[in-house]
Structures are given as C-alpha cells and as structure tokens.
Design a protein around this motif. Sequence first.
Motif, PDB file in Angstrom:
ATOM      1  N   SER A   1       3.228  -1.517   5.137  1.00  0.00           N
ATOM      2  CA  SER A   1       2.980  -2.046   3.792  1.00  0.00           C
ATOM      3  C   SER A   1       4.155  -1.883   2.859  1.00  0.00           C
TER       4      SER A   1
ATOM      5  N   LEU B   1      -1.820  -4.052   4.052  1.00  0.00           N
ATOM      6  CA  LEU B   1      -1.334  -5.416   3.871  1.00  0.00           C
ATOM      7  C   LEU B   1       0.021  -5.527   4.553  1.00  0.00           C
TER       8      LEU B   1
ATOM      9  N   ASN C   1       3.219  -8.012   6.268  1.00  0.00           N
ATOM     10  CA  ASN C   1       3.924  -9.288   6.296  1.00  0.00           C
ATOM     11  C   ASN C   1       4.744  -9.378   7.583  1.00  0.00           C
TER      12      ASN C   1
ATOM     13  N   TYR D   1      -3.529 -12.559  -3.856  1.00  0.00           N
ATOM     14  CA  TYR D   1      -2.593 -11.569  -3.337  1.00  0.00           C
ATOM     15  C   TYR D   1      -2.541 -10.334  -4.228  1.00  0.00           C
ATOM     16  N   VAL D   2      -2.648 -10.534  -5.527  1.00  0.00           N
ATOM     17  CA  VAL D   2      -2.637  -9.391  -6.436  1.00  0.00           C
ATOM     18  C   VAL D   2      -3.860  -8.519  -6.196  1.00  0.00           C
TER      19      VAL D   2
ATOM     20  N   GLU E   1      -3.244  -6.486  -3.066  1.00  0.00           N
ATOM     21  CA  GLU E   1      -2.342  -5.364  -3.324  1.00  0.00           C
ATOM     22  C   GLU E   1      -3.049  -4.237  -4.072  1.00  0.00           C
ATOM     23  N   SER E   2      -4.000  -4.605  -4.944  1.00  0.00           N
ATOM     24  CA  SER E   2      -4.727  -3.569  -5.686  1.00  0.00           C
ATOM     25  C   SER E   2      -5.651  -2.781  -4.768  1.00  0.00           C
TER      26      SER E   2
ATOM     27  N   VAL F   1      -4.779  -1.897  -1.756  1.00  0.00           N
ATOM     28  CA  VAL F   1      -3.928  -1.125  -0.849  1.00  0.00           C
ATOM     29  C   VAL F   1      -3.346   0.067  -1.606  1.00  0.00           C
TER      30      VAL F   1
ATOM     31  N   GLN G   1       5.987   3.965  -6.463  1.00  0.00           N
ATOM     32  CA  GLN G   1       5.237   2.852  -7.050  1.00  0.00           C
ATOM     33  C   GLN G   1       4.988   3.202  -8.501  1.00  0.00           C
TER      34      GLN G   1
ATOM     35  N   SER H   1       8.929  -4.555  -3.817  1.00  0.00           N
ATOM     36  CA  SER H   1       8.044  -5.616  -4.293  1.00  0.00           C
ATOM     37  C   SER H   1       7.674  -5.329  -5.749  1.00  0.00           C
TER      38      SER H   1
ATOM     39  N   ASN I   1       5.014  -7.111  -9.137  1.00  0.00           N
ATOM     40  CA  ASN I   1       4.266  -8.218  -9.723  1.00  0.00           C
ATOM     41  C   ASN I   1       3.843  -7.852 -11.134  1.00  0.00           C
TER      42      ASN I   1
ATOM     43  N   LYS J   1       3.533  -3.719 -11.832  1.00  0.00           N
ATOM     44  CA  LYS J   1       3.670  -2.792 -10.705  1.00  0.00           C
ATOM     45  C   LYS J   1       4.975  -3.066  -9.978  1.00  0.00           C
TER      46      LYS J   1
END
Length: 718
Positions: A127, A143, A145, A300-301, A304-305, A307, A335, A414, A416, A423
């Motif tokens: 992740s 999550l 990729n 997607y947001v 991410e929340s 995870v 983070q 990452s 967003n 974040k």
Amino acid sequence: MVASNWCPETSIKPDYSTRSFLPQTVARLTICYLLVLIMFQILILLLLALLNFHSTYGQHHASHYYGKYLGSLSPNSVHSVKGKVYAVNETAIFIEDFSYDGAGPDAYFWAGSSPSPDINGFIIPDSLGRYAVLKGYSNQNVLLNLPKGRTLQSIRWISIWCRSFTADFGHIKIPANFDPPKPINLGPIKGLAHGVSASAVIIMDAKTLFIKNLYYDGAAPDAFFLVGTGNKPHPRGQKVPDETNSLEKLHGYSGADIWLRLPRGLTVMDIDWFGLYCITYREDFGNVRVPKNLNVPPDYVFLESKVEPFMSCLTIFPGLMQISWEVRDQEIFFQLEGKVEPNQYLAFGLSGSSERPEMIGADVAVTFYDTLTSSVQVVDYTLKHKSQCAPQSYSGACPDDLTLGGRQDLIMISGNYLNGYLKSIYKRNIITGDPNADQDILPDEYATIVAAIGPVNSRRQAAYHNIKYTRANDLPIRIAFNKIPLNRNCSSLNTDNVISSSIRSPIKSRAWKQEKIRDTNILRAQIGPAGGDRGYTAITGLQSWGIAWWVNGKLIPEIVVQRGKNYTFIVEGGNDPSNQAQYHPLYITDNREGGGGQDPSMLDTPGHRVFAGVSFNRGVPDPNPGAGRYCEWKHRSGIDRANEVDSVEEYKETLRLDCKPGSPAIFTWTPDDKTPDVVYYQCYTHRNLGWKILVSSSFKLTYSLNLIAILISLLLLL
C-alpha cells in the motif's frame, strides 16, 4: 400455551359438549395453523429481501462498494491468509479484511499470467508502494496498484507467494476476458435554455463526475447541478456542489472542464439523472440519464480512508491534524493528514529544541493543496528564523533547496485533497546526509516535535502559521518512532461533508436606470438575459428567472402608451410549446407577474385580465397571437458580464442577437377607457419576464375633458 398466543380470541365461549367440542377445536386449530403459515411466509420474504438488500448494498452503497468482486482468499490457506479481493479498476485491487501471519521469510503480493501461481510472476508493491517482504496483517484493508504497464486483463491470478520456498500461501483467479470497472461516458448534455451544453458527462468513479466543455450563461436565479431519481429532472432532486465545493447558485461556464463529487451518502448507483436545473421555475436546462448496473470504479478516496497502512498514529491538534508513521529499515514513512482550506498547509517535523517545541532550527515537512497545479505538494523545510523565506540571505522559513547547501530529501508517495481534508504520504531516510538542512531521526529515542497550520503565499511558500501551532510553553509532544503504541491515538478526519461557501447576507444591488419607450407605436419584443444583480430583480423587486423581455433593444423598459392609439407588437419569444424553455408568448395583462398559462382558469378574471396577445375560443385561451419565432440576446463571451459593467448600455455591448428561422408574431393593441393606468407585458408560460406599460389619455381627450369640467363648474355657479 405458545400456540394459544398466536390464535385470535373469540367472543364465543367454547362448548365442551361431545357434540360441539371437536368441531370448535378443529376450527381453532385450523385458524392457528393458517396464521402461523402466513407469518412463516412473511418471515421468508423478509429474509429474502434482507439478503437481496445486503447483496445490493454491499456491492453498490457508498460505504461498502469496493469494486468488482474477484473472489476470496481461503481462510484455510497456509499462514492464515484470508481476505476478499475486489477489482478497483484495470490496475488496482482492494483486499478487504486481509490477514497473514507474517511468518513467511520471503513473501510478497505476487501476480502472473500462467495458468496457476508459480515462479514466473512479479511483485505487486504494498500500500505504500514498497517492494518489501510482507509483514503480518490482521483483518486489515489493503489497496494495491499493479506495477506500471501491468493490468488485470494481462494476468490470470493474484497470490501471496513465498519466493524462498516457491510456495503459494493463497490466491484468487482472474476470470477470462475480465471486464474491470472503468469510467463510463454518459454522452453530451444537449441544452434546453441559458446556453447550456457539454460535450460529455463521464462517470469517473462511484462518486465523481467529469463534465467536459461545459457552457452555461450563469443568468438563472437559482440554477444548480442536480441529481435524482425518476424519469426526468425535478425540483426534489439533490444539489451537487460545484467544482469549488460550493452549494451557492451556479456561475457561468464557457467551455470549462470540471470535476464534481456527489454529496454525502450518495453514489451514481443511487441516481437516474444528472443535470442543470432551475429550482424556482422548475426548468430543466439540460440533463443526461444514468443507467443501472454500472461497472464503474469505487470511490478511491473512500478506499484510501478504509486503509490504515500504519500501526502508529498520534493526534496533534484534535479534530484538525494527525500524524501516522512506520520505520522500515533505513527509511521512515509518514502520513500527515488534516482539515485545511485550499492553499493552507500542514507542517510537521522535529523541533529545534530537544526539550520544548521550538520553531527556530526545526526540520519540518510542509504539505498543501496547490490550487494552481491542482495537486498535493510536500516540501522539505528548515526554519532558521521566524520570518518569511529570504533565499538571497538563506534566512527565514525556507524550503531546504533554498538554503545554503540544502536539498529536498522528502519523497512524495501519494496525496489527495477533498472537501477540506488533506492527506499526504511521504518518506525520508532516517539519516539524510544533509546536515545543513535536516536533522537525523534516531528511531529508538524520543524526539520533540513541532507542528503548525497556516496559509501559503503567492510564491507557494509557507507563510506565518496563524491558524494553529505548537507553542513553546505547551506540554511537549514527544515520539520514539520505533516504539509502536498500544493503540492508535487517532480518529477518522475524512468526512464526505461539503465545505459550503459562507452564506452571504442578501445585499440589495443598486439597480440600473430604468429605460423607457415613448412616442413609438412599433414594439419588437425579444428574449434576453435579465441583467444580473442590477437588472430585472433590482429594477422590479421581483425574482428573475434569468431571462427577460427586451423591447426595441432595451431591457424591460417602461412603455408609455396613449388610449385610443394603435400599437403593433412584433413578438419573437418562441412558438414551440414542446420546448418550454424557449416558448414565451407575450400577452398584456393587469397581473404584475404574468405566467397566465400556468393556471388558465384564472385568465381574464379580476386580477388577471387579458387585454391582448391571447385569444379565447369558447373560454379556452390561445396564446398563438403572441407566439412567434425565437430570438435571443446572447452573451458574446458565453458568460453573463452583467456584474462587471456600470450601465445597461454597456451591458448590451456584451450581447449579440441570435434568431431562429421563422416569422414573428404580430398583433395590434388599442388601449381604451377601460384599460387601467398600469398594465404589464408578460410571458404567458413563465412569470416575471416583463414589466410595466403606463397608459395615459391623449392630449386632445384630456383637454376636452378639462374644458367640459370648467363649463360645468361655471353653470353651477350661475
């Protein structure tokens, strides 16, 4: 006893005689049996409905939609591997409640294109984007990729694979000809009014819409992006915030590409249409339909929340800012998240003092959402002085690369920004080798930290932290980054709430000077914009629909007429009833607002008398006498400039006349003695498009009446 509670009571007392007891008992038992059978059937239906709801809800609702379900990692797998796997899009997967004991010496997320898991695969980074041996997981969401160039269509399985022992700890298969979730183009918006159009409305994910090449003149009084259910748009739909997260009425657009996010608790699976809609006047300006059974990516947001890649988390400013971290070998991952406005920053780092929070000498990360580039930035800072960065003297609060000998040592993973929630995930080396700007992190020792929230300036640099910061006299916050706390001292900051613009107090705008028409008996009426804050509403005190009558090229002029004279109205307001947004027959009435076609039974009654423009056939009104071809004064730039100019004359210079083929409607009106002193030219189908007609008597008639009055007075004196 239990059975008797299910049976209805009867007012007939049981007869226990041999002759009647048995039939009564059988009847009562039959009723009880039927009731139990009916309730059992109802229970089965309820259970089926619940199962169906759970299935649908779990697949599509905002709080449960993770993508297209691929399968489950068996709980009987080696090393306690389990979890449900979903395709997010063609390059990403989400694993719900993933568990793995972490005992494998060389285990990775692994994928390949062979028939089943084997050595001919590749590593899927975790992740945080790391190609690292897997640690233990316990019912955690993950999550992932795929590496660049890889897609779910090109692989046949995903596994937890140990390279050292060439062992598969658990896997799922990718179906042949797999169709992953992907954006869906709903097609163009074909506008019905106010110049609305868009070349495409694209569903990007379960909560995000992309509107391409959007046009709207911005003139309607309360137009909004609206979504809802049903066959067509209606005012009961739900407002969608605009691209700035505002729920105020829409401004103008001229070929804009914008991103919209559906409001809290709503996904594209819950709606049947999207459009631009004027609520006050119940007018659809243009819409697209949203089909059912969509195969689109999840939000997607939201994923991410769900995870939590870090076991360690600490709240810095309750409800505003928190930091999570993990030390892995010689790197430390952070983070940083918080609630900020666009162009405000979050700052976190090591204090300039080991004993207390001290800004001077601090080594911090500054992250913010850059509105110029529409991206999240993270910048390595050193704070040499409590002042604005002065790179020429290497002083102040400066990015490291603007200090003498310094460099940027933070790597963005990452980030967003959505609805006020920022974040950023980034990493740095424990020892960066940059002594001019960075402090070394000693993971086993407690370090005092500093943090702040403030604005960025026009140079995209951190300005003074005027919102929140750790103070020198505060109780120090101290962290040993290698010591994992027993509990995460954090709560979710991310919500789906929209940042609403501050509600402005209603300000009465200064109206443009009222225009007048007199001494002419030819009156050409066409449709045009209402003139923004200084036009129709400011002049009349009535709420505008965004369009208005322009007569002889003037915005809602007062028209002065004389009784006994003929006036010819040439009307170009539309003659197609199927397009109500461009159907504006003109009529003359004593009703201040017009719109008589909305309640024809009130036409030609006291308070809504009709003087011209509408004929009556056996009591049935016919607006055709005032319905001609459609001509509209349109904005040259595509955007209403009313609030940018000082006069209606200047405003007209921003407009151009556009007429559809056809002929105008022409009717003649002769005001007489029965005509009130004030009447109105209005639209038959909509209220509040026109304004006053002032009716006076001719000079000759007035002179004659005055002369007669004088003679009568003289006779009375004699």
